[in-house]
Design an enzyme around this catalytic site. Sequence first.
Site, mmCIF file in Angstrom:
data_model
loop_
_atom_site.group_PDB
_atom_site.id
_atom_site.type_symbol
_atom_site.label_atom_id
_atom_site.label_comp_id
_atom_site.label_asym_id
_atom_site.label_seq_id
_atom_site.Cartn_x
_atom_site.Cartn_y
_atom_site.Cartn_z
ATOM 1 N N GLU A 83 30.623 36.856 48.053
ATOM 2 C CA GLU A 83 29.959 38.117 48.403
ATOM 3 C C GLU A 83 28.462 38.114 48.118
ATOM 4 O O GLU A 83 28.048 38.005 46.970
ATOM 5 C CB GLU A 83 30.584 39.294 47.660
ATOM 6 C CG GLU A 83 29.979 40.626 48.085
ATOM 7 C CD GLU A 83 30.705 41.843 47.557
ATOM 8 O OE1 GLU A 83 30.504 42.933 48.126
ATOM 9 O OE2 GLU A 83 31.463 41.713 46.582
ATOM 10 N N GLU B 139 34.484 50.529 49.524
ATOM 11 C CA GLU B 139 33.716 50.348 48.292
ATOM 12 C C GLU B 139 32.553 51.338 48.304
ATOM 13 O O GLU B 139 31.382 50.957 48.378
ATOM 14 C CB GLU B 139 33.226 48.906 48.162
ATOM 15 C CG GLU B 139 32.800 48.591 46.728
ATOM 16 C CD GLU B 139 32.393 47.150 46.551
ATOM 17 O OE1 GLU B 139 32.941 46.497 45.641
ATOM 18 O OE2 GLU B 139 31.537 46.665 47.320
#
Length: 243
Positions: free
Chosen positions: A126, A224
Amino acid sequence: MLYTDRAFIDRFEPVADLGADAVEFWTWQDKDLDAVERELDAHGLDLVGMVGTEGPLTDPGRIDETVAEIERSVEVAADLDCPTLFVLTGDERDDASRARQRELVAEGLEAAAPAAEAAGVTLVLEPLNTAIDHPGYFLEAAEEGFDIVRTVDSPAVELLYDVYHQQVTEGNIIQTVTENVEDIGHVHVADVPGRYEPGTGELNYPNVVEAVEDAGYDGYFGFEFRAKEESDEAIQAGLSLRE
């Protein structure tokens, strides 16, 4: 990031009640995993993602430790039928060149990949923005992340494309995803500014989601984001993107 006024284990039920069929969370080491399994079963939810390591893959003195942490996380993920582990690089260091740190990230993923392949778990690397949320973090640009994934060249290593982080960092969301979708293993959504639910900021999320799916992505969109007001409303806003 949602229902933060409740104990962690009490957050599964309201999510299921709103119609979600899956959840993800960050670290597993601080969770009662037996209780998590009971909640998943009770509410018909799948666990689709959690953090495999927060690094540092960039630290030559700790790379073996970090790889071992990923391998242990793979075992836990397999036990929970969780198909995806989020992998963070850790912060950029001043005692090694950026090129060497990038090599270390790739080498660490290469070392952990066989365990992930054998378990049927995908490691998703990520990139994070350094401008607002993660100053000092090593991997910021999606292009560099894709390059690392391609260097590793394992079916068990892909990129986690977080629309929020990449909008803050560089924008050009739809073209980037369309050109690199074959290397994207998971997608996170949140709007800009504020990291709130879709529809609260500058991103045209219906267009983004449609383009991502048209490009061939058929995985989950992880929520998220923070709730701008109420968690129920925030989740409903996210779910409405795929109705």
